[in-house]
Design an enzyme around this catalytic site. Structure first.
Site, mmCIF file in Angstrom:
data_model
loop_
_atom_site.group_PDB
_atom_site.id
_atom_site.type_symbol
_atom_site.label_atom_id
_atom_site.label_comp_id
_atom_site.label_asym_id
_atom_site.label_seq_id
_atom_site.Cartn_x
_atom_site.Cartn_y
_atom_site.Cartn_z
ATOM 1 N N HIS A 117 0.850 -1.202 0.000
ATOM 2 C CA HIS A 117 0.000 0.000 0.000
ATOM 3 C C HIS A 117 0.878 1.242 0.000
ATOM 4 O O HIS A 117 1.098 1.842 -1.042
ATOM 5 C CB HIS A 117 -0.949 -0.038 1.205
ATOM 6 N N CYS A 136 -0.557 0.222 9.528
ATOM 7 C CA CYS A 136 -0.715 1.613 9.068
ATOM 8 C C CYS A 136 -2.142 1.881 8.592
ATOM 9 O O CYS A 136 -2.765 2.846 9.026
ATOM 10 C CB CYS A 136 0.290 1.923 7.971
ATOM 11 N N HIS A 137 -2.646 1.049 7.695
ATOM 12 C CA HIS A 137 -4.019 1.258 7.219
ATOM 13 C C HIS A 137 -4.786 -0.053 7.208
ATOM 14 O O HIS A 137 -5.800 -0.172 6.524
ATOM 15 C CB HIS A 137 -4.031 1.899 5.835
ATOM 16 N N GLY A 138 -4.261 -1.064 7.889
ATOM 17 C CA GLY A 138 -5.001 -2.304 8.063
ATOM 18 C C GLY A 138 -5.049 -3.217 6.850
ATOM 19 O O GLY A 138 -6.130 -3.597 6.398
#
Ligand code: FES
Length: 172
Positions: A117, A136-138
């Site tokens: 990502h 960080c963003h799953g």
């Protein structure tokens, strides 16, 4: 004698041509030398490949090592984990890729520890798919390093590597 005596023309051109050839070769060498000083130096190239002793990674454990400035995940998968990963081959995935292709040596999973990502480092043994979880963003990755849930667009990258004799792994 007249300037440009026709009987001397071939000789003159031969001398001129040879001189120009030598000049062109010299210029080429100078330019290449200047350009090569900008490419990787010997100390950097020496760090390019890395040998890892796999006997330090027992079954069911993951190790993280640093290679070319990035983390590399090495997981010694248990039989259960291999079965679990292969059983999931048919599940819907964003970046489908069979386990046998990503982990030809099924006991070992070798991935770059860089989330596809935005480049965070995922955590081992975490997430919904028993693999890696990027906090960080799953993004959830499975035991094959495939993206299963979260915003990452691609599976974890597989670095160039090969298994050597004596339980060694060569990266690079
Ligand atoms: S960087 Fe890993 S989920 Fe965003």
């Amino acid at each position: 004698r007249l300037r440009g005596d026709p009987t001397k023309r071939a000789y003159t051109y031969l001398i001129l041509g040879t001189t120009k050839f030598i000049a062109a070769s010299t210029i080429r060498v100078l330019i290449l030398n200047a350009v090569y000083t900008m490419s990787a130096a010997a100390d950097v190239l020496a760090m390019g490949s890395l040998e890892v002793d796999l006997s330090n990674v027992p079954v069911g454990q993951s190790a993280t090592i640093k290679w070319r400035g990035k983390p590399v995940f090495i997981r010694h998968r248990t039989q259960d984990e291999i079965e679990y990963a292969r059983k999931d081959d048919d599940a819907p995935m964003r970046d489908p890729s069979p386990d046998a292709l990503r982990c030809p040596d099924p006991e070992w999973a070798v991935f770059l520890g860089v989330c596809t990502h935005l480049g965070c480092v995922p955590i081992a043994n975490a997430g919904d798919y028993k693999g890696w979880f990027c906090p960080c963003h799953g993004s959830h990755y499975d035991l094959t390093g495939r993206i299963r849930k979260g915003p990452a667009p691609l599976n974890l990258e597989i670095p160039p590597h090969q298994f050597l004799e004596g339980n060694k792994l060569l990266l690079g």
